[in-house]
Structure formats: C-alpha cells, structure tokens
Design a protein around this motif. Structure first.
Motif, PDB file in Angstrom:
ATOM      1  N   ARG A  67      -1.205  40.073  31.679  1.00 37.98           N
ATOM      2  CA  ARG A  67      -1.760  38.767  31.305  1.00 37.98           C
ATOM      3  C   ARG A  67      -2.837  39.002  30.260  1.00 37.98           C
ATOM      4  NH1 ARG A  67       2.115  37.310  33.381  1.00 37.98           N
ATOM      5  NH2 ARG A  67       2.408  35.886  35.156  1.00 37.98           N
ATOM      6  N   ALA A  68      -2.710  38.275  29.093  1.00 35.25           N
ATOM      7  CA  ALA A  68      -3.716  38.416  28.048  1.00 35.25           C
ATOM      8  C   ALA A  68      -3.523  37.319  27.021  1.00 35.25           C
ATOM      9  CB  ALA A  68      -3.621  39.787  27.393  1.00 35.25           C
ATOM     10  N   GLN A  69      -4.619  36.937  26.365  1.00 37.83           N
ATOM     11  CA  GLN A  69      -4.615  36.000  25.250  1.00 37.83           C
ATOM     12  C   GLN A  69      -4.800  36.817  23.975  1.00 37.83           C
ATOM     13  OE1 GLN A  69      -3.965  32.726  25.626  1.00 37.83           O
ATOM     14  NE2 GLN A  69      -3.794  33.080  27.834  1.00 37.83           N
ATOM     15  N   VAL A  70      -3.842  36.717  23.055  1.00 36.43           N
ATOM     16  CA  VAL A  70      -3.769  37.610  21.910  1.00 36.43           C
ATOM     17  C   VAL A  70      -3.995  36.811  20.632  1.00 36.43           C
ATOM     18  CG1 VAL A  70      -2.362  39.261  20.654  1.00 36.43           C
ATOM     19  CG2 VAL A  70      -2.191  39.094  23.156  1.00 36.43           C
ATOM     20  N   THR A  71      -4.734  37.406  19.702  1.00 35.68           N
ATOM     21  CA  THR A  71      -4.905  36.862  18.351  1.00 35.68           C
ATOM     22  C   THR A  71      -4.429  37.910  17.372  1.00 35.68           C
ATOM     23  OG1 THR A  71      -6.764  35.489  19.014  1.00 35.68           O
ATOM     24  CG2 THR A  71      -6.551  36.002  16.678  1.00 35.68           C
ATOM     25  N   MET A  72      -3.449  37.539  16.490  1.00 33.78           N
ATOM     26  CA  MET A  72      -2.896  38.461  15.503  1.00 33.78           C
ATOM     27  C   MET A  72      -2.792  37.732  14.173  1.00 33.78           C
ATOM     28  SD  MET A  72       0.760  40.423  15.510  1.00 33.78           S
ATOM     29  CE  MET A  72       1.266  41.413  14.129  1.00 33.78           C
ATOM     30  N   LEU A  73      -3.408  38.293  13.164  1.00 32.35           N
ATOM     31  CA  LEU A  73      -3.414  37.678  11.839  1.00 32.35           C
ATOM     32  C   LEU A  73      -2.718  38.605  10.866  1.00 32.35           C
ATOM     33  CD1 LEU A  73      -7.114  36.395  11.784  1.00 32.35           C
ATOM     34  CD2 LEU A  73      -5.056  35.154  12.470  1.00 32.35           C
ATOM     35  N   SER A  74      -1.761  38.082  10.045  1.00 32.33           N
ATOM     36  CA  SER A  74      -1.013  38.867   9.081  1.00 32.33           C
ATOM     37  C   SER A  74      -0.837  38.046   7.818  1.00 32.33           C
ATOM     38  CB  SER A  74       0.355  39.263   9.649  1.00 32.33           C
ATOM     39  OG  SER A  74       1.102  39.953   8.694  1.00 32.33           O
ATOM     40  N   SER A  75      -1.022  38.711   6.662  1.00 25.99           N
ATOM     41  CA  SER A  75      -0.881  38.020   5.378  1.00 25.99           C
ATOM     42  C   SER A  75       0.333  38.484   4.597  1.00 25.99           C
ATOM     43  CB  SER A  75      -2.142  38.226   4.538  1.00 25.99           C
ATOM     44  OG  SER A  75      -2.352  39.607   4.324  1.00 25.99           O
TER      45      SER A  75
END
Length: 739
Positions: free
Chosen positions: A84-92
C-alpha cells in the motif's frame, strides 16, 4: 484529477499502439501473402519496441500504477496485501515499456517493495521478505541500472573471502544478504542488481595479486623461536584485526636458526630491520653466564634450580608421543653447576630459559635479616639432709661377740665399725671399713678382762644450695638453623669383660666407653613474620650436668647426668621476652629405724632407734628473647655491647697488681678496640614488598654495567741512588726489663 493526464493519454497511446500493430499486421499480410504469420511473442516485442509512454502520476495508488505497467508491458503482477502506497511520478519525455517497467521497479524500491519473478507472474512483496523468495539467480550479466533482486556468487582468488564480509557489510541494505563460504573462498550476494554490480566492481579492485615473497633471514645470536614470538606479540593486535590473512607471516626454523618472512616488500623491509636489531649479542656473551651470589649458597641454589628445570621439562614433555616442543628441548639442554670456591653459578641455557633463571636467582639472592636469640637458663637447687641415732653394745668377758646390742648404721657407719677400727685399724681399713663422718660422741670400755661395752651417738646435717644461671646467645639469619654448644664430653662406661688370671685375680682386658656431651646445647631456627613485627622460633634446648657416683641415686653403677630439655615453637615479638617453660619440684623423705616397743618409749626409746631425713627443692626456668637485626647499625650496637663487656672483664683480671710478680714484664692478652664500621648498606628486607623491591634492585644492578675503575695517573718517579743493604733489626725481647 490526481492522474488525469495519465488516464487521458494512456488509452490514446494504447489505442494507437493497437492500431499500429493491426496496421502493421495488415500491411505485412498484403505484401507477403505466402509467408507464414509471425509468432505472438514477436508481434508483442515489435509492438513494445515502437510504443512510447509518458507517465505522470500524482498521489496515485500503487495498484493503479501496477495496472498501467501491466497494460504497457503485458506482465502479470500479484500484489501482497501489505503493498500500500501513494505514488507521485513525473516524466517529461516518452519512454519505452521496458523503461517504464524499470521506473516501476525504482518506485517499488523507494517505497520498500520488491518485484520477484515467479514463472509468468511477478510477485510484489515487502523488501524485508525479498531474500526468502527466488529471484534472478546467477545471471550472466548484472545490470548496473536495474533495481531487480539478483543473487550472484563471486569467486575471490587472491584475498580471503571472510575478510571482505565486514568490509562490504555496510554497503548491503537490511533486506540484502552477504555471506562467505571459506571452503571455496567465495562470496554470496543477494541485493538489487545495481548494488550487486557496484559490489562486484569493488571486489574486483580489492582482489589483486600482491608482491608477497618469502625471505629467509639467518640469525647469529638470538633464537629464531624467540624472535618469532616477540614480533608476533608486538603485532598481535594488528593480526587480530586483519584476520587470517595478516600483513605478514613469520615461521621459525630451529634447524638453521633462521626466520622465514612472507610479506609485501615494504613490510619485509620493516620487519627485517626489527629482526636485525633484535639479533644482537648478549651482554654477558653467548648462552653461558657466570652469576656470582652475594647472599645465597651456590651449591644449594644450584640443586634447587636443577629440580626446577627438571620439573618444567618433565611437564612440557608429558604431551602425546612425538610432540616434543622446542621449549622442552631447551629445558633439557640447560646445564647448571656451582663453583664453591667463588660461590658462583655457571648456567648454560637459551635466552628465554636464562632470563627465567636469572629472575629466580634475583629473588633468592637477597640480603636476609639476622636474628639475635638470647636464652636465660636459671636452675636453683636446694637440698637438706640430717641423720641422728644411738648405737650401743655389751660384750661378755674375753669374747668379741656382743651379748646385747642396738646396731643401726647412721650415715653409713655403725658401732661395729668403730670397735673394729679401734681394735685393729690396719685390718679394718684393709677390709674396706670407712672412717665415720659427722659428729660422733662415744663412751665405752674395751679390755681383755671384765665387761666390755660401748655407746656411740652420731649426728650429721648437710645443706646443699646450687644456683646456676646460663645465658647462651646466638646470631643467625632468617630461616637458618643455628647451634650453640657449651658442653664437655664425659666418658661413660658402657661395657667391660672381666676374667680370672693365673693367680686367681680378676683381670679386665678391655672396656667400652661412650662419650656424651654434657652442658648447654641450644638449637634455634628463626622465621621472621611479614613486616618483621614478630619472630617464630623453633627451639631445641638441652641443659645437663654430671652427678658423681656417690652423690647420685641409690643403685647407680657409674656417673649419672641431670638433663633438662625443651623442644617447642613459639611466636615472640621483636625484642620481647617469653618464658619457654619451667620446672618446680619438692621432694621430702623421712626414715626411722627402731626396736619395736622399746623405740616407742618416751626419752628412753631414743636409745633404741635412728632417724634420717632429706628435703630437696628444684626450680628451673628458661627464658628466650629474639631481636631482629635489620641494619648494620643494629648489628654493630649488639656486637659493641658484648665486646665491651668482655673487655671490661679482662681489665678486671689484668688490673690486679702483684708486688712480687711471677712473670715480670709479660703483658696479659687483651682485646683491641673495635675499628669503625661502614653502615652504607640498605636494611635487610622483612616484608613481601621489601623483598620484591630488593629483588628488583638486584636485577637492575646486575643488568647495569658498572664503570671500570680508573686509576689516578702515577707521577713519574725521580731516579734514586742505590742504597746499601741494611739487615732488619732483631725483634725486642719480651723478657728484658723496660728502660
């Protein structure tokens, strides 16, 4: 809205990918209708290679990201309920599905999860359980950028694998695994691929071939075994920290007395210099030393040291057969003998055994305190005796046989002896009749005619007083027996042979005589207690005297001796006086000889009885006083006291003047005054601490070389003329008169 961009673009990308795949498939079919269709795996790989994804997530649930990865890569995931986890992933920039999967693995690593392949599915579990599941085991190549779990076995060639474990352990996370297998010298690592790749590069840098050669260093003076022991002791801590593969290794070769050194070039140079400094000749030269003793007995100490060496060698050789240690061989090769003329020990041994023996000798050859023991023997004897009696006799006319008489010897003499001495003195003395002693009062008539009678009154009193004071003294060292004898050897008849000669006379051809010491005999063994406050004395004291045959007990056939002995152990304070023992005895005896009936009549009965009595009293006391002589001053005080006392007694004798000297101009001998003494020596030790300090001082003085005495320069002697020879004058004549 959390991942709107991802949801809007992802279906479009997936749809476009599917359309592209379908379009590619149709075109391929139209161009080559005769060719067989490609397999599904090849089609999926072709689709993945052309697909591009730009993922962007903000606070998205990790399960949704797993679904997107599964849709993009075609992989199947099984998520552990604990994932269980809340993930933030940013890609350009767009990425391929494989790159998207590697990014997903990085996301799992950040949040403490790991992906484990299991056939056609991938299990996502917490990383704490990663090493409990199979992973990518023993791959041919470990990716330097992948975050997947990899288990790799690394062979170490030049260093010890066990030594690398504590070095690499801090580089392994908690869920990873690092272990060494010493039998094959390999390392087993289980961790993420990028970290395993890093560890492999570190191990490759450490596992290098060193410049370690073996150098043989022959020794000229020191023992190879001793040198190896000293250097290993010096670097023991460093060797323990480095483990089995230490920086150097030393081995002793007893046969050639050489040291084998294996190490790097710099280490060999450093250890070689140290060995060269240690391989120096002994100060006394060789393995044989002569030790002059100052206080101990060389013969006794040599015997004790031989027992010590024999015991140590026996215990060292008591191991299994054939396991003869170098120490046991060294102990058996030790030779010790004593030279009584110089009171010295000659020892041949290895340096280690020599140091041990010298340490023992330093503790034994120390100055011991002396003890002055004075004894006082007081013997007081009081003896009193008395005899009183009347003898009488009546003789008939012309006869020597008494008609009536009362004859009882008084002090050994009766009236018959008196009559015989008066009638025929020569015959009576020849027959052994003794002349009476004591007070005698006699009346009587001795005649050839008429009535003869005689009466004798005998009375004697004897008082004997004896007062003997003996003060024997002796000086001895601590724990050393001393014997003082002031005695006379008295002969005692022990046997004889008597035979009858040709003229019927007795002949005694031989007698056996035994001589015994009679006098005062004192044997003492002092033992100073810790600190010197008291002295334990073992005492054997004997005081004896000779009693003449006639003054001895009744029935004595020869001389008798009075002997008094004391054997005991006492604890006495320094300078104190204690009584060892004593004897007080009183003996009273009374004897009366009378005629029954007549002797009991008052007054008249005195004519019919004789009386004798004796009273003896003996008082014997023995006192002892020890005094510890620690310093030369104390010994000198006691010596001067005794010396001056005997000088004063001599002066009393020599001071008497004679008006008419028998030996004129002859001087009597007299003791000379004592010369001054040197009191520079330290006091004798009595406590354990003082003995240890004296032993250490003896060791330092032995190891410190004394400077050679330098004689002052001798001035040149001027030439002298020869002198004529003059004879030595005669010594003065002691009998010539003084001027």
């Amino acid at each position: 809205m959390n991942h709107a961009r991802g949801e809007k673009r992802m279906p479009a990308l997936i749809a476009s990918s599917a359309a592209a795949c379908t379009l590619g498939l149709i075109i391929g079919t139209a161009i080559a209708a005769d060719d067989p269709p490609p397999p599904p795996a090849a089609a999926a790989q072709s689709a993945n290679s052309t697909q591009r994804i730009t993922p962007n997530f903000k606070d998205a649930d990790i399960t949704q990201i797993a679904e997107a990865v599964s849709a993009a890569t075609g992989k199947n995931f099984i998520l552990d309920p604990r994932v269980r986890a809340q993930v933030t992933m940013l890609s350009s920039t767009p990425m391929s599905p494989d790159a998207f999967y590697q990014a997903f693995l990085s996301i799992l690593q950040v949040h403490g999860f790991v992906a484990l392949p299991a056939g056609k599915v991938i299990k996502i579990v917490p990383d704490a359980n990663a090493r409990q599941y199979p992973s990518n085991d023993l791959p041919d190549k470990v990716s330097p950028s992948s975050d997947e779990i990899v288990t790799q076995v690394i062979a170490v060639k030049n260093v010890n694998a066990a030594q690398l474990v504590p070095i690499l352990r801090p580089l392994i996370p908690q869920y990873g695994h690092l272990a060494a297998y010493p039998a094959s010298n390999i390392l087993i690592i289980s961790d993420r691929a990028n970290n395993v790749n890093r560890l492999m590069r570190i191990i490759q840098r450490i596992d290098q071939v060193g410049d370690s050669n073996v150098e043989i260093i022959p020794l000229q003076n020191a023992s190879a075994t001793e040198i190896v022991r000293v250097i290993n002791s010096l670097y023991q801590q460093q060797t323990a920290n480095e483990g089995a593969g230490s920086a150097f290794k030393l081995v002793a070769d007893e046969h050639s007395n050489s040291v084998l050194l294996s190490a790097e070039k710099d280490t060999r140079l450093r250890i070689g210099v140290l060995i060269a400094h240690l391989d120096t000749p002994m100060q006394a030269g060789g393995e044989t030393q002569v030790r002059y003793l100052q206080n101990g007995d060389a013969e006794k100490i040599a015997a004790k040291l031989k027992e010590q060496i024999t015991g140590v060698a026996s215990s060292a050789a008591s191991g299994p057969p054939g396991a003869q240690t170098p120490q046991a061989q060294a102990e058996r090769g030790t030779i010790i003998w004593a030279d009584p003329a110089t009171n010295a020990l000659v020892i041949t041994a290895t340096p280690k055994v020599m140091r041990n023996l010298m340490s023992v000798i330093d503790k034994l050859d120390i100055r011991r305190a002396q003890v002055l023991v004075e004894a006082i023997i007081v013997d007081v004897d009081l003896s009193k005796s008395a005899s009183l009696g009347v003898n009488w006799a009546f003789y008939g006319q012309g006869t020597n046989v008494p008609a009536a008489a009362f004859n009882s010897p008084v002090n050994g003499t009766d009236i018959a002896d008196i009559v015989e001495l008066i009638a025929s003195p020569t015959t009576a003395l020849a027959n052994g009749t003794s002349v009476p002693t004591g007070g005698l009062l006699g009346v009587g008539r001795v005649s050839p005619n008429g009535l003869n009678f005689g009466a004798l009154l005998s009375a004697i009193r004897s008082d004997t007083n004896s007062n003997i004071v003996a003060t024997p003294s002796a000086v001895t060292t601590d724990n050393q027996e001393a014997t003082l004898k002031v005695a006379t050897e008295v002969p005692f008849l022990t046997g004889q042979f008597t035979s009858t000669g040709a003229s019927n006379s007795s002949v005694t051809p031989f007698q056996t005589i035994q001589r015994e010491e009679v006098g005062t005999i004192l044997k003492i063994t002092p033992q100073i207690n810790e600190g010197g406050a008291a002295v334990m004395l073992k005492i054997d004291l004997e005081s004896s005297s000779v009693v003449p045959k006639d003054a001895g007990p009744e029935g004595a056939v020869d001389l008798t001796t009075n002997k008094r002995t004391v054997s005991t152990r006492v604890l006495i304070e320094d300078g104190g006086i204690v009584v060892l023992g004593g004897l007080t005895s009183a003996d009273y005896s009374r004897q009366e000889t009378r005629v029954p009936g007549l002797g009991a009549i008052p007054f008249i009965g005195q004519l019919f009885k004789t009386r004798s009595g004796s009273a003896d009293r003996t008082d014997l006391m023995v006192f002892i006083r020890p005094k510890i002589l620690r310093t030369d001053e104390q010994s000198a005080i006691e010596t001067n006291t005794k010396y001056q006392y005997i000088r004063e007694e001599q002066k009393k004798v020599t001071s008497e003047r004679e008006y008419l000297p028998i030996l004129p101009y002859v001087k009597q001998p007299e003791l000379a005054p004592l010369a001054p003494q040197d009191f520079s020596r330290t006091p004798a030790p009595t406590s354990s601490q003082e003995k240890e300090q004296a032993s250490e001082q003896e060791r330092r003085s032995r190891l410190t070389p004394s400077p050679a005495p330098t004689a002052p320069p001798t001035p040149p002697t001027p030439p002298q003329e020869s002198q004529p020879f003059t004879p030595t004058p005669n010594p003065p004549d002691t009998d010539s008169p003084k001027p």
